[in-house]
Design an enzyme around this catalytic site. Structure first.
Site, PDB file in Angstrom:
ATOM      1  N   HIS A 127       0.834  -1.209   0.000  1.00 32.59           N
ATOM      2  CA  HIS A 127       0.000   0.000   0.000  1.00 32.59           C
ATOM      3  C   HIS A 127       0.873   1.267   0.000  1.00 32.59           C
ATOM      4  O   HIS A 127       0.627   2.191  -0.779  1.00 32.59           O
ATOM      5  CB  HIS A 127      -0.924  -0.010   1.219  1.00 32.59           C
ATOM      6  CG  HIS A 127      -1.645   1.292   1.459  1.00 32.59           C
ATOM      7  ND1 HIS A 127      -2.908   1.533   0.949  1.00 32.59           N
ATOM      8  CD2 HIS A 127      -1.276   2.405   2.133  1.00 32.59           C
ATOM      9  CE1 HIS A 127      -3.280   2.766   1.306  1.00 32.59           C
ATOM     10  NE2 HIS A 127      -2.318   3.305   2.032  1.00 32.59           N
ATOM     11  N   GLU A 128       1.883   1.293   0.864  1.00 34.64           N
ATOM     12  CA  GLU A 128       2.763   2.477   0.931  1.00 34.64           C
ATOM     13  C   GLU A 128       3.509   2.657  -0.388  1.00 34.64           C
ATOM     14  O   GLU A 128       3.676   3.779  -0.862  1.00 34.64           O
ATOM     15  CB  GLU A 128       3.749   2.363   2.098  1.00 34.64           C
ATOM     16  CG  GLU A 128       3.093   2.308   3.481  1.00 34.64           C
ATOM     17  CD  GLU A 128       2.057   3.408   3.724  1.00 34.64           C
ATOM     18  OE1 GLU A 128       2.182   4.482   3.115  1.00 34.64           O
ATOM     19  OE2 GLU A 128       1.122   3.185   4.513  1.00 34.64           O
TER      20      GLU A 128
ATOM     21  N   HIS B 252       1.415   4.433  -2.838  1.00 37.18           N
ATOM     22  CA  HIS B 252       1.465   5.896  -2.749  1.00 37.18           C
ATOM     23  C   HIS B 252       2.644   6.440  -3.556  1.00 37.18           C
ATOM     24  O   HIS B 252       2.519   7.446  -4.250  1.00 37.18           O
ATOM     25  CB  HIS B 252       1.609   6.340  -1.285  1.00 37.18           C
ATOM     26  CG  HIS B 252       0.328   6.293  -0.511  1.00 37.18           C
ATOM     27  ND1 HIS B 252      -0.822   6.908  -0.942  1.00 37.18           N
ATOM     28  CD2 HIS B 252       0.010   5.703   0.677  1.00 37.18           C
ATOM     29  CE1 HIS B 252      -1.794   6.704  -0.050  1.00 37.18           C
ATOM     30  NE2 HIS B 252      -1.314   5.959   0.938  1.00 37.18           N
TER      31      HIS B 252
HETATM   32 ZN   LIG Z   1      -2.170   5.245   2.634  1.00 38.22          ZN
END
Ligand SMILES: [Zn+2]
Length: 226
Positions: free
Chosen positions: A95-96, A99
Site C-alpha cells: 500500500h505504501e 502511494h
Molecule cells: Zn495510505
C-alpha cells in the site's frame, strides 16, 4: 454536551474507535500468517511493477507508523512490516509503495489533495479558537469564519479517501499480478487494507458530524437572534 452532540458526534466517535480497534486486530491476525515474502520485498516489488526506480524503502520505529514521504522519496516501514514475512506486512508495505507509484505517475487526486493542504492546515489550527471566540463575543461573523475554516479541514479528509483507496488498489493489483501469492494470502492482505481504509472513512465521519453540529448550532443561534 447537547443533543446535537449525542445524535451526531458521539455515534461517529464510536464508529471511529471501533475502526481503530478493528485495524489493529485485523493486522494482528494476519501478522501471524506467513506470506513467503517480507514487507520490504513487497514494497520493492510494487515499485518495480510501477516502474519507479528512485524511491528508497527504510525501516522506521513504531507500530502502524508506515508511510510514504514524497519529499525524501522514501517509504518508511515499521518493525512489524519491514522485515516481517506476513500477509499483513505485505499488504501494508505494498500500500505504501502504491502511494509512491501515485506520485511517480502524477495521479490527479494526489495533486488536488496536496493543493488544499496549506488551507486545510490553517483551517484545522484556527477554526476552533475562532469558533470559541465567536461564541464568547457572540459574533456571528467570527463563528462563520470558524465554520468555513473547519470545512477546509474536512475537505482535505474527503480528498484523502480516493488517494487511500487507489493506493490499495495499486498494491493489490501488483500483488495479484506477481503470481507469488495464493487466493487466501491475497484475501488476507485485502482485509488488512480494507480495515485501514475504514479508519479514514471513520475520521471523515467524525469531522462531518462535527461540521453538521456546528452548522445546526450556528443556525439555531441565528434563529434565536431574530
Ligand atoms: Zn495510505
Amino acid at each position: 454536551m447537547d443533543y446535537t452532540y449525542l445524535i451526531l458526534v458521539l455515534p461517529a466517535l464510536i464508529f471511529s474507535i471501533w475502526a481503530q480497534a478493528r485495524v489493529k486486530s485485523t493486522f494482528q491476525k494476519y501478522a501471524s500468517v506467513r506470506a513467503g515474502m517480507r514487507g520490504v520485498d513487497a514494497a520493492q516489488m510494487v515499485l518495480r511493477a510501477g516502474e519507479v526506480a528512485d524511491v528508497a524503502v527504510r525501516p522506521i520505529s513504531g507500530s502502524l507508523t508506515d508511510h510514504y514521504d514524497p519529499r525524501t522519496k522514501a517509504i518508511g516501514l515499521s518493525q512489524t512490516v519491514y522485515g516481517a514475512d506476513s500477509v499483513a506486512a505485505v499488504g501494508v508495505a505494498a500500500h505504501e509503495a502504491g502511494h509512491a507509484v501515485q506520485y511517480a505517475k502524477g495521479y490527479g487526486p494526489v495533486k488536488v489533495r496536496n493543493a488544499v493542504i496549506p488551507v486545510s492546515q490553517f483551517g484545522a489550527t484556527l477554526s476552533w479558537p475562532l469558533l470559541m471566540l465567536g461564541i464568547l463575543l457572540s459574533s456571528q461573523k467570527l463563528m462563520l469564519i470558524g465554520i468555513l475554516l473547519f470545512s477546509a479541514a474536512v475537505l482535505f479528509q474527503l480528498l484523502t479517501l480516493p488517494v487511500e483507496f487507489d493506493a490499495s488498489r495499486r498494491a493489490l493489483r501488483a500483488l495479484e499480478d506477481c503470481g507469488r501469492f495464493d487466493e487466501a494470502e491475497l484475501d488476507g492482505s485485502r482485509k488488512v487494507l480494507r480495515a485501514a481504509a475504514l479508519t479514514y472513512v471513520a475520521a471523515l465521519a467524525v469531522s462531518v458530524a462535527q461540521l453538521l453540529r456546528l452548522l445546526m448550532l450556528f443556525g439555531g443561534n441565528g434563529r434565536r437572534r431574530r
